[in-house]
Design a protein around this motif. Structure first.
Motif, PDB file in Angstrom:
ATOM      1  N   ALA A  89     -44.138   6.887 -57.948  1.00  0.00           N
ATOM      2  CA  ALA A  89     -45.706   6.965 -57.989  1.00  0.00           C
ATOM      3  C   ALA A  89     -46.145   5.855 -58.682  1.00  0.00           C
ATOM      4  O   ALA A  89     -47.033   4.969 -58.317  1.00  0.00           O
ATOM      5  N   PHE A  90     -45.747   5.873 -59.837  1.00  0.00           N
ATOM      6  CA  PHE A  90     -46.308   5.036 -61.121  1.00  0.00           C
ATOM      7  C   PHE A  90     -45.863   3.317 -60.687  1.00  0.00           C
ATOM      8  O   PHE A  90     -46.878   2.490 -60.791  1.00  0.00           O
ATOM      9  N   PRO A  91     -44.721   3.169 -60.456  1.00  0.00           N
ATOM     10  CA  PRO A  91     -44.484   1.821 -59.780  1.00  0.00           C
ATOM     11  C   PRO A  91     -44.926   1.258 -58.672  1.00  0.00           C
ATOM     12  O   PRO A  91     -45.545   0.149 -58.572  1.00  0.00           O
ATOM     13  N   ILE A  92     -45.372   2.147 -57.643  1.00  0.00           N
ATOM     14  CA  ILE A  92     -46.276   1.720 -56.713  1.00  0.00           C
ATOM     15  C   ILE A  92     -47.547   1.432 -57.028  1.00  0.00           C
ATOM     16  O   ILE A  92     -48.283   0.542 -56.471  1.00  0.00           O
ATOM     17  N   LEU A  93     -48.141   2.332 -57.694  1.00  0.00           N
ATOM     18  CA  LEU A  93     -49.520   2.042 -58.334  1.00  0.00           C
ATOM     19  C   LEU A  93     -49.587   0.813 -59.218  1.00  0.00           C
ATOM     20  O   LEU A  93     -50.388  -0.069 -58.813  1.00  0.00           O
ATOM     21  N   ILE A  94     -48.491   0.391 -59.879  1.00  0.00           N
ATOM     22  CA  ILE A  94     -48.649  -0.763 -60.664  1.00  0.00           C
ATOM     23  C   ILE A  94     -48.523  -1.970 -59.848  1.00  0.00           C
ATOM     24  O   ILE A  94     -49.219  -3.079 -59.821  1.00  0.00           O
ATOM     25  N   LEU A  95     -47.701  -2.021 -58.731  1.00  0.00           N
ATOM     26  CA  LEU A  95     -47.589  -2.965 -57.825  1.00  0.00           C
ATOM     27  C   LEU A  95     -48.637  -3.264 -57.187  1.00  0.00           C
ATOM     28  O   LEU A  95     -49.175  -4.417 -56.803  1.00  0.00           O
ATOM     29  N   SER A  96     -49.452  -2.130 -56.886  1.00  0.00           N
ATOM     30  CA  SER A  96     -50.636  -2.594 -55.879  1.00  0.00           C
ATOM     31  C   SER A  96     -51.825  -2.921 -56.770  1.00  0.00           C
ATOM     32  O   SER A  96     -52.665  -3.933 -56.258  1.00  0.00           O
ATOM     33  N   ILE A  97     -51.644  -2.727 -58.160  1.00  0.00           N
ATOM     34  CA  ILE A  97     -52.854  -3.416 -58.891  1.00  0.00           C
ATOM     35  C   ILE A  97     -52.411  -4.869 -59.194  1.00  0.00           C
ATOM     36  O   ILE A  97     -53.264  -5.691 -59.051  1.00  0.00           O
ATOM     37  N   ILE A  98     -51.086  -5.253 -59.227  1.00  0.00           N
ATOM     38  CA  ILE A  98     -50.809  -6.585 -59.335  1.00  0.00           C
ATOM     39  C   ILE A  98     -51.209  -7.573 -58.098  1.00  0.00           C
ATOM     40  O   ILE A  98     -51.703  -8.399 -58.133  1.00  0.00           O
ATOM     41  N   LEU A  99     -50.990  -6.706 -56.879  1.00  0.00           N
ATOM     42  CA  LEU A  99     -51.486  -7.275 -55.434  1.00  0.00           C
ATOM     43  C   LEU A  99     -52.845  -7.415 -55.807  1.00  0.00           C
ATOM     44  O   LEU A  99     -53.339  -8.686 -55.052  1.00  0.00           O
ATOM     45  N   LEU A 100     -53.540  -6.584 -56.100  1.00  0.00           N
ATOM     46  CA  LEU A 100     -55.063  -6.717 -55.994  1.00  0.00           C
ATOM     47  C   LEU A 100     -55.682  -7.819 -56.927  1.00  0.00           C
ATOM     48  O   LEU A 100     -56.451  -8.474 -56.669  1.00  0.00           O
ATOM     49  N   VAL A 101     -54.760  -8.354 -57.759  1.00  0.00           N
ATOM     50  CA  VAL A 101     -55.263  -9.239 -58.865  1.00  0.00           C
ATOM     51  C   VAL A 101     -54.771 -10.577 -58.306  1.00  0.00           C
ATOM     52  O   VAL A 101     -55.574 -11.615 -58.189  1.00  0.00           O
ATOM     53  N   ILE A 102     -53.543 -10.554 -57.572  1.00  0.00           N
ATOM     54  CA  ILE A 102     -53.163 -11.666 -56.762  1.00  0.00           C
ATOM     55  C   ILE A 102     -54.050 -12.295 -55.696  1.00  0.00           C
ATOM     56  O   ILE A 102     -54.229 -13.313 -55.534  1.00  0.00           O
ATOM     57  N   VAL A 103     -54.676 -11.168 -54.992  1.00  0.00           N
ATOM     58  CA  VAL A 103     -55.422 -11.550 -53.744  1.00  0.00           C
ATOM     59  C   VAL A 103     -56.543 -12.432 -54.121  1.00  0.00           C
ATOM     60  O   VAL A 103     -57.229 -13.043 -53.635  1.00  0.00           O
ATOM     61  N   LEU A 104     -57.099 -11.965 -55.404  1.00  0.00           N
ATOM     62  CA  LEU A 104     -58.298 -12.718 -55.974  1.00  0.00           C
ATOM     63  C   LEU A 104     -58.191 -14.376 -56.124  1.00  0.00           C
ATOM     64  O   LEU A 104     -59.338 -15.064 -56.150  1.00  0.00           O
ATOM     65  N   PHE A 105     -57.022 -14.750 -55.866  1.00  0.00           N
ATOM     66  CA  PHE A 105     -56.666 -16.070 -56.079  1.00  0.00           C
ATOM     67  C   PHE A 105     -56.203 -16.796 -54.818  1.00  0.00           C
ATOM     68  O   PHE A 105     -55.813 -17.874 -54.546  1.00  0.00           O
ATOM     69  N   MET A 106     -56.188 -15.875 -53.678  1.00  0.00           N
ATOM     70  CA  MET A 106     -56.234 -16.287 -52.351  1.00  0.00           C
ATOM     71  C   MET A 106     -57.302 -16.986 -51.618  1.00  0.00           C
ATOM     72  O   MET A 106     -58.336 -16.687 -52.194  1.00  0.00           O
TER      73      MET A 106
END
Length: 388
Positions: A89-106
């Motif tokens: 649960a926690f690793p998936i949440l951290i992964l989703s937050i990282i991806l939400l940050v990455i998408v801002l640079f797309m």
């Protein structure tokens, strides 16, 4: 002493997870919605696919590949014990937050940064929305927190604070894209899970205040207020810009109105011939209404209602609080998303850009959706019993 210890051990209740058959009713409902969605996707998309790509099967061929892969993933995941998500649960949440940050640079697509683009080959680009993973992450993480702290859910420290922090981070990043529909969906989903999990009603006032504060912050983001105001103006009167921002809504309403009671017939839509922009995406339900009429639209809505109902039955039959919350959360996500999409297409709410589950074009989102339905089926397979 030995006899007393043996008696105590015998009387001790032991929880065992067992594998049983999947919920066939839920499985069939998923397949029916998927088949219905694929048929309507092809009907809605072949005209624009031929015009833009010189191939009428351009969208449906790709969607079929992801659908087959998604069904396979759903069946495989249904055999995996969902308790594994306690650790994930926690690793998936951290992964989703990282991806939400990455998408801002797309790069921007349609005035928003919602997609991560990955070039697989010179002729194929994989794209997906991190918000799809974020929805799943919120459900799993909320289920984890509630199952651990359910006895203290009436308190602010355990029943509100951790959930508010998660929602603030995830929704704040999504507002930066901006992805208003996804933000609304996650907020509604999070509030529903908190309510079911036992959060005291008195704390929802604080959550509402936090949401107002979040909106106030979002308004201060450059360009966001213009983005939101434009959507609201088009909702109230799309005819103020009938050939611009209001064009899609107007064409959608024309499609729905021309369908009448019985529809024009499968494949007979007129609005899909380049009148509705991207009819294979968010506005595929308008084509459904035009071709299948009011009767067809009601049938699809009924199928979604039955899917959510069956998911709730699975959740209520599960004696494991964690599994029950996962099943409830995942099917609620489908129901809320379908409701929001239909509301947008019928101009009941402003156009927020949200897809219709099982129907709208998007291979990776379809696979993610089917995988989540596999988790619900896993919950239906795993019963928690008490043995003396």
């Amino acid at each position: 002493m030995a006899q007393q210890a043996a008696k105590a051990k015998k009387e001790k209740k032991v929880k065992l997870a067992i594998h049983g058959p999947m919920d066939v009713t839920f499985f069939i409902l998923v397949l029916v919605l998927l088949a219905f969605g694929l048929v309507m996707l092809f009907s809605a998309s072949y005209a624009s696919a031929f015009y833009r790509n010189n191939d009428s099967f351009y969208y449906i061929s790709k969607q079929l590949v992801f659908a087959v892969a998604g069904v396979a993933a759903m069946i495989i995941i249904s055999h995996i014990d969902y308790h594994i998500f306690h650790r994930l649960a926690f690793p998936i949440l951290i992964l989703s937050i990282i991806l939400l940050v990455i998408v801002l640079f797309m790069p921007e697509l349609n005035n928003a940064k919602r997609w991560i683009l990955i070039d697989i080959t010179s002729g194929f680009t994989l794209n997906f929305q991190p918000s799809e993973i974020a929805k799943f992450a919120v459900v799993i993480m909320f289920a984890q927190l509630i199952s651990i702290n359910y006895k203290e859910m009436k308190t602010f420290k355990q029943g509100v604070l951790p959930f508010a922090i998660i929602l603030a981070i995830v929704c704040g990043l999504m507002l930066l894209e901006p992805h208003l529909s996804g933000t609304i969906l996650i907020l509604l989903l999070g509030a529903l899970m908190m309510f079911v999990g036992g959060t005291s009603l008195k704390w929802f006032g604080m959550v509402a205040a936090a949401m107002v504060a979040a909106v106030a912050v979002a308004i201060m983001i450059p360009g966001f207020i213009t983005y939101a105001q434009g959507r609201i103006e088009m909702w109230l009167n799309p005819y103020i810009d009938p050939l611009g921002d209001g064009f899609q809504t107007i064409q959608s309403l024309l499609a729905i109105g021309s369908g009448g009671l019985m529809g024009l017939g499968l494949g007979q839509s007129r609005q899909k011939y380049l009148y509705i922009p991207e009819p294979q995406n968010d506005f595929v339900f308008a084509i459904v209404c035009e071709e299948l009429g009011f009767i067809g639209a009601v049938l699809i809505i009924l199928l979604f209602v039955l899917l959510v109902w069956r998911g709730y039955v699975i959740a209520m039959r599960c004696k494991d609080k964690f599994g029950s919350l996962i099943a409830m959360g995942l099917v609620s996500q489908v129901g809320i998303q379908a409701l929001l999409n239909i509301a947008v297409v019928t101009n009941t709410i402003p156009n927020t850009g949200i897809s219709l589950p099982f129907f709208s074009y998007g291979g990776t989102s379809l696979m993610m959706l089917l995988a989540q339905m596999g988790v619900v089926l896993s919950v239906s397979r795993n019963a928690v019993i008490e043995k003396k």
